[in-house]
Design an enzyme around this catalytic site. Structure first.
Site, PDB file in Angstrom:
ATOM      1  N   ASP A  58       0.864  -1.182   0.000  1.00 55.04           N
ATOM      2  CA  ASP A  58       0.000   0.000   0.000  1.00 55.04           C
ATOM      3  C   ASP A  58       0.901   1.233   0.000  1.00 55.04           C
ATOM      4  O   ASP A  58       2.139   1.121  -0.043  1.00 55.04           O
ATOM      5  CB  ASP A  58      -0.936   0.009   1.209  1.00 55.04           C
ATOM      6  CG  ASP A  58      -2.268   0.729   0.920  1.00 55.04           C
ATOM      7  OD1 ASP A  58      -2.228   1.795   0.250  1.00 55.04           O
ATOM      8  OD2 ASP A  58      -3.328   0.254   1.340  1.00 55.04           O
ATOM      9  N   GLY A 103       4.400   1.400  -2.045  1.00 52.71           N
ATOM     10  CA  GLY A 103       4.491   1.715  -3.459  1.00 52.71           C
ATOM     11  C   GLY A 103       3.187   2.242  -4.009  1.00 52.71           C
ATOM     12  O   GLY A 103       2.274   2.613  -3.269  1.00 52.71           O
ATOM     13  N   ASP A 104       3.088   2.241  -5.351  1.00 58.15           N
ATOM     14  CA  ASP A 104       1.951   2.797  -6.073  1.00 58.15           C
ATOM     15  C   ASP A 104       1.426   1.737  -7.028  1.00 58.15           C
ATOM     16  O   ASP A 104       2.124   1.338  -7.964  1.00 58.15           O
ATOM     17  CB  ASP A 104       2.416   4.035  -6.845  1.00 58.15           C
ATOM     18  CG  ASP A 104       1.297   4.711  -7.625  1.00 58.15           C
ATOM     19  OD1 ASP A 104       0.191   4.147  -7.705  1.00 58.15           O
ATOM     20  OD2 ASP A 104       1.538   5.817  -8.147  1.00 58.15           O
ATOM     21  N   PHE A 105       0.174   1.280  -6.816  1.00 54.91           N
ATOM     22  CA  PHE A 105      -0.329   0.187  -7.655  1.00 54.91           C
ATOM     23  C   PHE A 105      -0.646   0.611  -9.083  1.00 54.91           C
ATOM     24  O   PHE A 105      -0.961  -0.216  -9.923  1.00 54.91           O
ATOM     25  CB  PHE A 105      -1.505  -0.545  -7.020  1.00 54.91           C
ATOM     26  CG  PHE A 105      -2.752   0.268  -6.729  1.00 54.91           C
ATOM     27  CD1 PHE A 105      -3.036   1.467  -7.355  1.00 54.91           C
ATOM     28  CD2 PHE A 105      -3.678  -0.219  -5.809  1.00 54.91           C
ATOM     29  CE1 PHE A 105      -4.197   2.185  -7.093  1.00 54.91           C
ATOM     30  CE2 PHE A 105      -4.856   0.490  -5.536  1.00 54.91           C
ATOM     31  CZ  PHE A 105      -5.099   1.689  -6.172  1.00 54.91           C
ATOM     32  N   HIS A 145     -14.193  -0.856  -6.385  1.00 57.34           N
ATOM     33  CA  HIS A 145     -15.397  -0.011  -6.328  1.00 57.34           C
ATOM     34  C   HIS A 145     -15.067   1.469  -6.157  1.00 57.34           C
ATOM     35  O   HIS A 145     -15.945   2.321  -6.316  1.00 57.34           O
ATOM     36  CB  HIS A 145     -16.364  -0.497  -5.244  1.00 57.34           C
ATOM     37  CG  HIS A 145     -15.902  -0.294  -3.829  1.00 57.34           C
ATOM     38  ND1 HIS A 145     -16.695  -0.613  -2.743  1.00 57.34           N
ATOM     39  CD2 HIS A 145     -14.736   0.171  -3.297  1.00 57.34           C
ATOM     40  CE1 HIS A 145     -16.055  -0.346  -1.619  1.00 57.34           C
ATOM     41  NE2 HIS A 145     -14.873   0.132  -1.935  1.00 57.34           N
TER      42      HIS A 145
END
Length: 336
Positions: free
Chosen positions: A200, A226-228, A246
């Site tokens: 995350d 990190g950055d998804f 969502h």
């Protein structure tokens, strides 16, 4: 139902915001925690919460009239089974969510629902000129409240998810955008020998350590920031996405899913944990949750068929859908 009863029922629905706000204030004040060991008078509770005695009494008696608390003749109050869910120390606590739902910025977005319905645009961005994630980043106190609510909700559904789905075949489970790790900690606790990866944003996973330590699994979990949208770690047999898709529109979700796809082993599984919209005239919880997605982050809840299409566009095939409870289903997908 005759016309008079129908009008009374509708009036009750219209005034539902009053009950909701009263519950949010009781949660913010920690009333249920003060009552967990037995009844207290409204005066005692006012002293404990630094509130106005008569005004607090009026709040408590109103909530007692709808079954959240029980009022005795001497103005003392105790918990009902419903009110017990406002305790912060129970498995299915609603307290953190109630506090979040009562925050002024949350309510303001819902006040702009008409803008969303009229234009299809995100109400929060219309009200504040920025997205909710950016807003919370600029207001760390709100991020703390939001993270606490998500952790509590994860704990509430973790047992149901684990009961409904067998995680034992996976040597390594990765929870992408898994918050502070409440779900992953429970998966690992139930499956000795299994390893986990929590992924995350840096400011989120920085608070995950105590969650894994309390569960006794800290030595079996790697915490990665990190950055998804860019990349996620490789090496997991199963990737979990809980209540993530969502939050976003289809194009953004395809970016997230393709990032996960690039990190997956050929035989890996993607486990999407989301509410699934029910047929017409059913499933109020998910459908009002869908309105919350419209006004807050700008996403949406989806039907099973919509999930199939979304995953197919991201190079996945839905292998199975398992209902884990009233608020969550497990969509098992395989890379293609």
């Amino acid at each position: 139902m005759d016309e008079r009863d129908a009008a009374a029922e509708l009036q009750k629905m219209v005034n539902g915001f009053q009950v909701s706000q009263a519950i949010c204030i009781a949660a913010t004040l920690g009333i249920a925690d003060h009552l967990k060991d037995g009844k207290r008078t409204s005066g005692e509770l006012a002293a404990l919460t630094n509130t106005h005695p008569q005004a607090l009494y009026r709040l408590l008696r109103a909530l007692a009239s709808v079954g959240v608390f029980h009022e005795a003749e001497d103005r003392s109050f105790s918990l009902t089974p419903v009110g017990g869910a406002l305790r912060s120390d129970v498995q299915h606590s609603v307290a953190s969510w109630a506090i979040l739902a009562g925050r002024p910025y949350f309510r303001q977005a819902w006040s702009d629902l008409l803008h969303s319905v009229s234009t299809g645009e995100n109400a929060f961005r219309h009200a504040y000129g920025k997205g909710v994630w950016e807003y919370r980043a600029e207001h760390p106190e709100e991020s703390v409240i939001f993270d606490r609510a998500m952790t509590a909700m994860s704990r509430g559904v973790a047992a149901a998810v684990i009961a409904a789905y067998d995680f034992r075949p996976f040597a390594v489970v990765m929870d992408v955008a898994g918050g502070q790790g409440a779900l992953l900690a429970e998966i690992l606790r139930r499956n000795p020998g299994q390893r986990g990866i929590l992924f995350d944003q840096p400011q989120v996973v920085a608070k995950a350590g105590p969650v894994f330590e309390v569960a006794g699994v800290a030595d079996r979990c790697d915490v990665v920031a990190g950055d998804f949208f860019v990349s996620v770690p490789e090496g997991a047999d199963a990737i979990v996405l809980k209540w993530i898709l969502h939050d976003w529109d289809d194009d953004t979700n395809i970016r997230i899913l393709k990032t996960c796809r690039r990190a997956m082993r050929p035989e890996g599984k993607l486990l999407v944990l989301e509410s699934i919209l029910a047929p017409p005239n059913e499933g109020a919880s998910a459908k009002f949750g869908d309105l919350n997605m419209l006004v807050m982050p700008g996403g949406q809840e989806r039907t099973a068929e919509e999930f199939r299409s979304l995953l197919a566009a991201s190079d996945f095939r839905v292998a199975n859908i398992v209902e884990a409870g009233p608020r969550i289903s497990i969509i098992e997908a395989e890379p293609v």
